[in-house]
Enzyme design. Structure first.
Site, PDB file in Angstrom:
ATOM      1  N   LYS A  29     -14.901  28.531  -0.800  1.00 31.82           N
ATOM      2  CA  LYS A  29     -15.722  27.416  -0.314  1.00 31.82           C
ATOM      3  C   LYS A  29     -15.734  26.324  -1.369  1.00 31.82           C
ATOM      4  O   LYS A  29     -16.063  26.567  -2.538  1.00 31.82           O
ATOM      5  CB  LYS A  29     -17.155  27.891  -0.103  1.00 31.82           C
ATOM      6  CG  LYS A  29     -17.517  28.134   1.330  1.00 31.82           C
ATOM      7  CD  LYS A  29     -19.025  28.374   1.396  1.00 31.82           C
ATOM      8  CE  LYS A  29     -19.500  28.569   2.787  1.00 31.82           C
ATOM      9  NZ  LYS A  29     -20.935  28.857   2.827  1.00 31.82           N
TER      10      LYS A  29
HETATM   11  C1  E4P Z   1     -22.447  27.838   5.678  1.00 36.33           C
HETATM   12  O1  E4P Z   1     -21.400  28.338   5.339  1.00 36.33           O
HETATM   13  C2  E4P Z   1     -23.670  27.798   4.866  1.00 36.33           C
HETATM   14  O2  E4P Z   1     -23.751  28.947   4.063  1.00 36.33           O
HETATM   15  C3  E4P Z   1     -24.905  27.786   5.699  1.00 36.33           C
HETATM   16  O3  E4P Z   1     -24.658  27.727   7.063  1.00 36.33           O
HETATM   17  C4  E4P Z   1     -25.971  26.923   5.148  1.00 36.33           C
HETATM   18  O4  E4P Z   1     -26.983  26.792   6.067  1.00 36.33           O
HETATM   19  P1  E4P Z   1     -28.530  26.741   5.801  1.00 36.33           P
HETATM   20  O5  E4P Z   1     -28.970  25.344   6.067  1.00 36.33           O
HETATM   21  O6  E4P Z   1     -29.090  27.718   6.770  1.00 36.33           O
HETATM   22  O7  E4P Z   1     -28.786  27.139   4.371  1.00 36.33           O
END
Ligand code: E4P
Length: 219
Positions: A83
């Site tokens: 990522k």
């Molecule tokens: C995606 O890969 C992220 O980890 C995630 O969806 C972040 O979302 P949140 O707003 O629930 O923290």
């Protein structure tokens, strides 16, 4: 359409896997901070039990350093995906990583232009954070629709992961729009199974079954 779980919690991952619908995992530094296992060890454990991509996030802010982190992380297992944040250094890093055959999940995406950049530098996945856009009064799913159109217009193969999903309607809209994947928290994945009419219907069938003649069998 694929379902990823958005967590670093082993119990949740194991349970979701047992349901037979788990295609991958997305972790992030926040999820990892809630677990007791060190990061790389945790990624290794997750990769052992999940037959699909497991996203692990870099935390450097310079492209070269992101690349070094990525090279270490991909050594953990074949299904590790890196990522990378949607910043200019992240775009550079993605170009370098995809050139080395490292799969990138371009994350923290909030605009169609960021998604277009991700595709141009060869990201394997792009993650628009729909729930966080909804939180600031923008329609998060509009972004997904725009990305789908742009990718289809040019035949980009970058897969769209609808991220920061907040409820089953985000999952439904993802499917209707042709997003490739939705990543969701454990609680949301669980909600996909539920319908009160199913529970009421089943209860009634089981009650009625008790009244049905029980002796004898099929001849
Ligand atoms: C995606 O890969 C992220 O980890 C995630 O969806 C972040 O979302 P949140 O707003 O629930 O923290």
């Amino acid at each position: 359409m694929e379902f990823f779980i958005d967590t670093a919690n082993m119990d949740e991952i194991k349970e979701a896997k047992s349901w037979g619908i788990l295609d991958g995992v997305t972790t992030n530094p926040t999820h990892v901070s809630k677990e007791s296992m060190p990061f790389k060890e945790l990624v290794k454990e997750i990769c052992k039990i999940v037959d699909g991509p497991v996203s692990a996030e870099v935390v450097s802010l310079k492209a070269e350093e992101m690349l070094e982190e990525a090279r270490e992380l991909v050594k953990i297992a074949d299904n590790v995906v890196i990522k990378v944040p949607s910043i200019p250094e992240g775009v550079k890093a993605t170009k370098m990583m995809s050139g080395e055959g490292i799969k990138v999940n371009f994350t923290l995406v909030f605009s169609p232009m960021q998604a277009l950049l991700a595709a141009k530098v060869g990201a394997a996945y792009v993650s628009p954070f729909v729930g966080r856009l909804d939180n600031v009064s923008h329609h998060g799913m509009d972004l997904v629709e725009q990305i789908r159109t742009i990718y289809d217009n040019y035949g980009f193969e970058t897969k769209i992961i609808v991220a920061a999903a907040r409820h089953p309607i985000h999952v439904l809209d993802s499917a209707l729009m042709g997003a490739d994947i939705t990543t969701m928290r454990f609680e949301i994945m669980k909600m996909l199974f539920e319908h009160p009419l199913t529970d009421i219907g089943l209860e009634k069938f089981l009650q009625d079954w008790k009244k049905a003649p029980q002796k004898g069998g099929v001849k």
